[in-house]
Design a protein around this motif. Structure first.
Motif, short mmCIF file in Angstrom:
data_model
loop_
_atom_site.label_atom_id
_atom_site.label_comp_id
_atom_site.label_asym_id
_atom_site.label_seq_id
_atom_site.Cartn_x
_atom_site.Cartn_y
_atom_site.Cartn_z
N UNK A 46 0.82 -1.20 0.00
CA UNK A 46 0.00 0.00 0.00
C UNK A 46 0.85 1.25 0.00
N UNK A 47 0.18 2.38 -0.21
CA UNK A 47 0.84 3.69 -0.24
C UNK A 47 -0.17 4.77 0.11
N UNK A 48 0.34 5.98 0.31
CA UNK A 48 -0.48 7.10 0.79
C UNK A 48 -1.23 7.78 -0.35
N UNK A 49 -2.48 8.07 -0.07
CA UNK A 49 -3.30 8.93 -0.91
C UNK A 49 -3.85 10.03 -0.01
N UNK A 50 -4.33 11.09 -0.62
CA UNK A 50 -5.00 12.16 0.14
C UNK A 50 -6.32 12.46 -0.55
N UNK A 51 -7.32 12.82 0.23
CA UNK A 51 -8.59 13.18 -0.37
C UNK A 51 -9.25 14.32 0.40
N UNK A 52 -10.22 14.93 -0.28
CA UNK A 52 -10.87 16.13 0.24
C UNK A 52 -12.38 15.93 0.34
N UNK A 53 -12.91 16.15 1.52
CA UNK A 53 -14.35 16.27 1.70
C UNK A 53 -14.65 17.75 1.61
N UNK A 77 -9.75 12.97 -4.76
CA UNK A 77 -8.50 12.61 -4.12
C UNK A 77 -7.62 11.82 -5.06
N UNK A 78 -6.46 11.46 -4.58
CA UNK A 78 -5.56 10.69 -5.41
C UNK A 78 -4.26 10.40 -4.70
N UNK A 86 -0.04 17.64 4.13
CA UNK A 86 -0.90 16.63 3.53
C UNK A 86 -2.21 17.24 3.04
N UNK A 87 -2.75 18.23 3.78
CA UNK A 87 -4.01 18.81 3.33
C UNK A 87 -3.84 19.59 2.02
N UNK A 88 -2.65 20.13 1.77
CA UNK A 88 -2.41 20.81 0.49
C UNK A 88 -2.43 19.81 -0.67
N UNK A 89 -1.92 18.60 -0.44
CA UNK A 89 -1.99 17.55 -1.45
C UNK A 89 -3.45 17.20 -1.74
N UNK A 90 -4.26 17.09 -0.69
CA UNK A 90 -5.69 16.77 -0.86
C UNK A 90 -6.41 17.88 -1.63
N UNK A 91 -6.13 19.13 -1.28
CA UNK A 91 -6.78 20.24 -1.97
C UNK A 91 -6.37 20.29 -3.44
N UNK A 133 -4.10 -5.42 -7.18
CA UNK A 133 -4.89 -4.86 -6.08
C UNK A 133 -3.96 -4.49 -4.92
N UNK A 134 -4.29 -3.41 -4.24
CA UNK A 134 -3.42 -2.93 -3.16
C UNK A 134 -4.22 -2.07 -2.19
N UNK A 135 -3.52 -1.48 -1.23
CA UNK A 135 -4.17 -0.67 -0.20
C UNK A 135 -3.82 0.80 -0.39
N UNK A 136 -4.84 1.65 -0.26
CA UNK A 136 -4.62 3.10 -0.19
C UNK A 136 -4.80 3.51 1.27
N UNK A 137 -3.77 4.15 1.80
CA UNK A 137 -3.85 4.74 3.14
C UNK A 137 -4.23 6.20 2.90
N UNK A 138 -5.53 6.49 2.97
CA UNK A 138 -6.06 7.79 2.56
C UNK A 138 -6.18 8.75 3.73
N UNK A 139 -5.39 9.83 3.68
CA UNK A 139 -5.47 10.90 4.66
C UNK A 139 -6.53 11.87 4.17
N UNK A 140 -7.59 12.03 4.95
CA UNK A 140 -8.78 12.77 4.51
C UNK A 140 -8.93 14.08 5.28
N UNK A 141 -9.20 15.14 4.51
CA UNK A 141 -9.29 16.49 5.07
C UNK A 141 -10.61 17.14 4.67
N UNK A 142 -11.06 18.06 5.51
CA UNK A 142 -12.30 18.81 5.26
C UNK A 142 -11.99 20.19 4.68
N UNK A 143 -12.80 20.58 3.70
CA UNK A 143 -12.71 21.91 3.12
C UNK A 143 -14.12 22.45 2.97
#
Length: 187
Positions: A46-53, A77-78, A86-91, A133-143
């Motif tokens: 797995x590896x890191x992803x970031x996403x935005x709510x 996200x992606x 990390x939140x800048x990556x999500x945005x 197939x693999x794992x996404x470790x998704x760091x999720x931020x609010x905007x």
């Protein structure tokens, strides 16, 4: 500070301050401990992803994308791309995929980089990229953003971008949805 040191600090803080009793993030913590290059999409399992709510100011709507590869509506996200936080990556992902304008980090974050949620989840492989197939470790931020402003979907990855009722998030991201229900709208 290196990417892994920053990630380790962020995950440790999340587990201490935000995570519920059943959020252990065992695989992510193991990969950090093994010093895996979690900022690289080739890193398995797995590896890191970031996403935005991205919420409307009154918290009644959420910005979602119809993802080309996954074939369902999700938050934007992606894969992590280098950024000061990390939140800048999500945005950046949200802006690239939807064209959302003037989104600002939600007050919940108090200007910091603590994730609202971390969701480690399985994703299908991508044969075009020779990815199993693999794992996404998704760091999720609010905007927060104005849903009246126009959107432009990034057609390579997104069929559409649209504001949906917040309840649509219940199936997509149940942990984040439960936490969102406890938040007060921006004033």
């Amino acid at each position: 500070m290196s990417f892994l040191d920053r990630l380790d600090s962020t995950v440790s803080r999340y587990l201490a301050e935000v995570a519920g009793p059943h959020e252990r993030l065992a695989l992510l913590r193991w990969q950090i401990g093994e010093r895996h290059a979690l900022d690289r999409r080739e890193t398995m399992p797995g590896h890191v992803t970031t996403s935005a709510f991205v919420l409307s100011p009154d918290h009644t709507q959420i910005l979602l994308i119809d993802h080309v590869v996954i074939g369902r509506w999700l938050q934007p996200g992606g894969h992590y791309e280098p950024a000061a936080s990390f939140h800048e990556s999500a945005l950046r992902e949200a802006v690239e995929e939807t064209g959302v304008a003037a989104a600002v980090l939600h007050a919940w974050h108090r200007g910091g980089d603590l994730p609202f949620a971390i969701d480690s989840h399985e994703v299908p492989g991508n044969p075009r990229r020779n990815e199993p197939p693999h794992t996404h470790h998704d760091l999720q931020y609010l905007f927060v953003a104005d849903p009246a402003l126009p959107l432009t979907a990034q057609e390579e990855e997104v069929h559409a971008a649209a504001w949906k009722p917040i309840a649509a998030l219940a199936e997509i991201a149940p942990l984040a949805f439960a936490r969102l229900r406890a938040l007060k709208p921006a004033s």
